[in-house]
Write a protein that holds these residues in place. Sequence first.
Motif, mmCIF file in Angstrom:
data_model
loop_
_atom_site.group_PDB
_atom_site.id
_atom_site.type_symbol
_atom_site.label_atom_id
_atom_site.label_comp_id
_atom_site.label_asym_id
_atom_site.label_seq_id
_atom_site.Cartn_x
_atom_site.Cartn_y
_atom_site.Cartn_z
ATOM 1 N N VAL A 166 14.082 11.925 2.925
ATOM 2 C CA VAL A 166 12.659 11.626 2.778
ATOM 3 C C VAL A 166 11.865 12.925 2.756
ATOM 4 O O VAL A 166 12.364 13.982 3.155
ATOM 5 C CB VAL A 166 12.110 10.726 3.926
ATOM 6 N N THR A 167 10.658 12.810 2.287
ATOM 7 C CA THR A 167 9.732 13.934 2.305
ATOM 8 C C THR A 167 8.369 13.400 2.737
ATOM 9 O O THR A 167 8.103 12.200 2.651
ATOM 10 C CB THR A 167 9.655 14.619 0.921
ATOM 11 N N ARG A 168 7.547 14.293 3.193
ATOM 12 C CA ARG A 168 6.168 13.931 3.554
ATOM 13 C C ARG A 168 5.255 14.404 2.437
ATOM 14 O O ARG A 168 5.400 15.509 1.936
ATOM 15 C CB ARG A 168 5.770 14.606 4.862
ATOM 16 N N VAL A 169 4.332 13.529 2.048
ATOM 17 C CA VAL A 169 3.363 13.865 1.004
ATOM 18 C C VAL A 169 1.968 13.542 1.525
ATOM 19 O O VAL A 169 1.806 12.634 2.337
ATOM 20 C CB VAL A 169 3.651 13.102 -0.307
ATOM 21 N N PRO A 170 0.960 14.269 1.069
ATOM 22 C CA PRO A 170 -0.403 13.982 1.535
ATOM 23 C C PRO A 170 -0.843 12.581 1.133
ATOM 24 O O PRO A 170 -0.535 12.115 0.040
ATOM 25 C CB PRO A 170 -1.260 15.037 0.825
ATOM 26 N N ASP A 171 -1.561 11.930 2.018
ATOM 27 C CA ASP A 171 -2.164 10.627 1.731
ATOM 28 C C ASP A 171 -3.293 10.879 0.739
ATOM 29 O O ASP A 171 -4.192 11.675 1.004
ATOM 30 C CB ASP A 171 -2.704 10.019 3.030
ATOM 31 N N PRO A 172 -3.280 10.226 -0.427
ATOM 32 C CA PRO A 172 -4.324 10.487 -1.419
ATOM 33 C C PRO A 172 -5.726 10.092 -0.947
ATOM 34 O O PRO A 172 -6.712 10.629 -1.445
ATOM 35 C CB PRO A 172 -3.894 9.646 -2.625
ATOM 36 N N ASP A 173 -5.807 9.196 0.038
ATOM 37 C CA ASP A 173 -7.104 8.747 0.528
ATOM 38 C C ASP A 173 -7.585 9.531 1.745
ATOM 39 O O ASP A 173 -8.758 9.462 2.095
ATOM 40 C CB ASP A 173 -7.049 7.259 0.890
ATOM 41 N N ASP A 174 -6.680 10.246 2.393
ATOM 42 C CA ASP A 174 -7.022 10.984 3.609
ATOM 43 C C ASP A 174 -6.074 12.175 3.713
ATOM 44 O O ASP A 174 -4.956 12.046 4.184
ATOM 45 C CB ASP A 174 -6.889 10.076 4.842
ATOM 46 N N ARG A 175 -6.527 13.323 3.256
ATOM 47 C CA ARG A 175 -5.674 14.511 3.192
ATOM 48 C C ARG A 175 -5.144 14.947 4.555
ATOM 49 O O ARG A 175 -4.194 15.697 4.647
ATOM 50 C CB ARG A 175 -6.418 15.674 2.527
ATOM 51 N N ILE A 235 9.689 6.323 14.935
ATOM 52 C CA ILE A 235 9.578 6.632 13.508
ATOM 53 C C ILE A 235 9.482 8.138 13.313
ATOM 54 O O ILE A 235 10.134 8.700 12.434
ATOM 55 C CB ILE A 235 8.359 5.921 12.887
ATOM 56 N N THR A 236 8.689 8.804 14.140
ATOM 57 C CA THR A 236 8.512 10.249 14.014
ATOM 58 C C THR A 236 9.845 10.967 14.136
ATOM 59 O O THR A 236 10.187 11.811 13.299
ATOM 60 C CB THR A 236 7.526 10.766 15.084
ATOM 61 N N ARG A 237 10.621 10.617 15.141
ATOM 62 C CA ARG A 237 11.937 11.254 15.318
ATOM 63 C C ARG A 237 12.865 10.950 14.155
ATOM 64 O O ARG A 237 13.550 11.833 13.642
ATOM 65 C CB ARG A 237 12.581 10.795 16.635
ATOM 66 N N GLN A 238 12.888 9.675 13.741
ATOM 67 C CA GLN A 238 13.775 9.271 12.652
ATOM 68 C C GLN A 238 13.383 9.970 11.352
ATOM 69 O O GLN A 238 14.244 10.446 10.611
ATOM 70 C CB GLN A 238 13.719 7.752 12.475
ATOM 71 N N VAL A 239 12.089 10.041 11.069
ATOM 72 C CA VAL A 239 11.617 10.703 9.852
ATOM 73 C C VAL A 239 12.001 12.184 9.883
ATOM 74 O O VAL A 239 12.447 12.733 8.867
ATOM 75 C CB VAL A 239 10.101 10.517 9.662
ATOM 76 N N GLN A 240 11.848 12.830 11.012
ATOM 77 C CA GLN A 240 12.225 14.248 11.121
ATOM 78 C C GLN A 240 13.703 14.440 10.787
ATOM 79 O O GLN A 240 14.062 15.348 10.033
ATOM 80 C CB GLN A 240 11.926 14.782 12.527
ATOM 81 N N ALA A 251 -3.816 12.870 6.670
ATOM 82 C CA ALA A 251 -2.674 11.996 6.943
ATOM 83 C C ALA A 251 -1.562 12.261 5.942
ATOM 84 O O ALA A 251 -1.780 12.880 4.890
ATOM 85 C CB ALA A 251 -3.110 10.545 6.873
ATOM 86 N N GLN A 252 -0.381 11.794 6.289
ATOM 87 C CA GLN A 252 0.764 11.961 5.402
ATOM 88 C C GLN A 252 1.460 10.628 5.177
ATOM 89 O O GLN A 252 1.419 9.741 6.024
ATOM 90 C CB GLN A 252 1.762 12.941 6.011
ATOM 91 N N HIS A 253 2.083 10.533 4.030
ATOM 92 C CA HIS A 253 2.928 9.396 3.695
ATOM 93 C C HIS A 253 4.377 9.869 3.698
ATOM 94 O O HIS A 253 4.652 11.037 3.426
ATOM 95 C CB HIS A 253 2.611 8.856 2.302
ATOM 96 N N ILE A 254 5.258 8.936 3.958
ATOM 97 C CA ILE A 254 6.692 9.206 3.885
ATOM 98 C C ILE A 254 7.175 8.633 2.561
ATOM 99 O O ILE A 254 6.894 7.474 2.233
ATOM 100 C CB ILE A 254 7.444 8.544 5.061
ATOM 101 N N ASP A 272 7.261 2.063 -1.597
ATOM 102 C CA ASP A 272 6.943 3.369 -2.172
ATOM 103 C C ASP A 272 6.715 4.368 -1.053
ATOM 104 O O ASP A 272 7.661 4.884 -0.510
ATOM 105 C CB ASP A 272 5.764 3.281 -3.137
ATOM 106 N N ALA A 273 5.495 4.642 -0.670
ATOM 107 C CA ALA A 273 5.209 5.621 0.374
ATOM 108 C C ALA A 273 4.312 4.984 1.430
ATOM 109 O O ALA A 273 3.370 4.272 1.094
ATOM 110 C CB ALA A 273 4.542 6.857 -0.212
ATOM 111 N N LEU A 274 4.616 5.250 2.690
ATOM 112 C CA LEU A 274 3.858 4.672 3.795
ATOM 113 C C LEU A 274 3.537 5.728 4.832
ATOM 114 O O LEU A 274 4.287 6.689 5.000
ATOM 115 C CB LEU A 274 4.691 3.582 4.495
ATOM 116 N N ARG A 275 2.457 5.515 5.563
ATOM 117 C CA ARG A 275 2.172 6.342 6.727
ATOM 118 C C ARG A 275 3.199 6.007 7.808
ATOM 119 O O ARG A 275 3.674 4.859 7.877
ATOM 120 C CB ARG A 275 0.782 6.054 7.275
ATOM 121 N N PRO A 276 3.518 6.952 8.668
ATOM 122 C CA PRO A 276 4.458 6.646 9.759
ATOM 123 C C PRO A 276 4.008 5.457 10.611
ATOM 124 O O PRO A 276 4.834 4.635 11.008
ATOM 125 C CB PRO A 276 4.482 7.942 10.576
ATOM 126 N N SER A 277 2.721 5.313 10.853
ATOM 127 C CA SER A 277 2.232 4.184 11.650
ATOM 128 C C SER A 277 2.472 2.855 10.929
ATOM 129 O O SER A 277 2.781 1.841 11.563
ATOM 130 C CB SER A 277 0.745 4.345 11.963
#
Length: 177
Positions: free
Chosen positions: A94-103, A81-86, A105-108, A63-68
């Motif tokens: 892909v899109t970046r969405v806010p991490d529901p547990d830590d605004r 990962i950062t370059r590839q995601v960009q 951070a972002q999820h991919i 589903d959605a994961l942090r880049p780390s």
Amino acid sequence: MSPSSQPTAPVPVPVDIITIEQSLTHIAYLTNRVRQHERLMALAGVPLDRAAVALLRAVADSDALRPSELAGRLGVEASHITRQVQQLQKAGYVTRVPDPDDRRAQHIRLTPTGQDAVDRVREASRRGMQLALGDWTPEELHQLATLFRRMVDDFLSGAGEDFLNGTGGHAGAADPR
């Protein structure tokens, strides 16, 4: 030299383990060849390199994961990962969405275009596998699928770390499956 510091004799490896390791190595080689990847992408109609496809598959499977987290799953540095995601974000996969547990951070997350690309790559890959295994009986396919799933589960349970480190291990050895 004390008895505890003397080198131990290597433990003999069963022939079947050697055959499995050689077979997996050969399959990995065959599936990771550049020409094979290019053929697969042409069949799927997806213009992506191997790293991009691996990243998209990892996101699709989770589903959605942090880049780390993606970096950890793929065994690469976070900067890769950062370059590839960009690049994938610019291409609309892909899109970046806010991490529901830590605004902060972002999820991919896959976009519909990204999900379509993953689906097409998987379908092309599955067609190729179906052709390669076309002479196998349904029972043989079921047995292979069951054993592969078990092997993956055992690797994920910790034996895989032992495998990668060359230290052995017996995760799941007592499992009566």
